[in-house]
Write a protein that holds these residues in place. Structure first.
Motif: not given
Length: 148
Positions: A84, A110-111, A114
């Motif tokens: 992330t 990033a998402f 995660t």
């Protein structure tokens, strides 16, 4: 001069970590899926066969299995957080220069990392808790059998 050089070097080192983190996260996902299959196999036959063996050997087996899922439960979220934070630096820099496409790509990576890291951590945690319960029950059965 040294300050700018140090920050530039730090940025390059951190950006080199993105692909190893993504690969490690993919390996963790494969391992946790493998562990799910192993847990199903244990539940539907392997544990009952292991109860006929030695308690010390079973404890050694159980410790190895639990260490593996505990490692996955802890390393998945860590790798997800690394995945992330690493692309957010270039993404925020791109936002400052007005390049929204790079920002969108960085935010997507990033998402996704995660969510994937949390998924690996969740499965590892659940497998660890369930296996601990199964292994304790099997060990009690073995000890009761040996006591007779």
């Amino acid at each position: 001069m040294i300050h700018g050089l140090t920050l530039g070097l730090l940025h390059h080192v951190v950006s080199w970590l993105l692909y190893p983190v993504l690969i490690a996260l993919a390996v963790c996902l494969l391992m946790v899926l493998w562990e799910c299959g192993s847990a199903l196999a244990e539940r539907f036959g392997a544990l009952t066969r292991m109860q006929t063996g030695d308690a010390l050997m079973f404890e050694h087996y159980a410790v190895r299995r639990l260490e593996r899922v505990d490692l996955l439960a802890r390393s998945g979220p860590i790798l997800g957080l690394m995945g992330t934070l690493i692309p957010l630096g270039p993404g925020l820099s791109a936002m400052g220069s007005g390049n929204i496409e790079i920002l969108a790509t960085a935010m997507t990576v990033a998402f996704d990392t995660t969510v994937l890291g949390l998924f690996v951590g969740l499965l590892g945690y659940v497998l660890g808790r369930v296996r601990r319960r199964w292994y304790e029950a099997c060990l009690q059965n073995i000890e009761q059998r040996d006591a007779i």
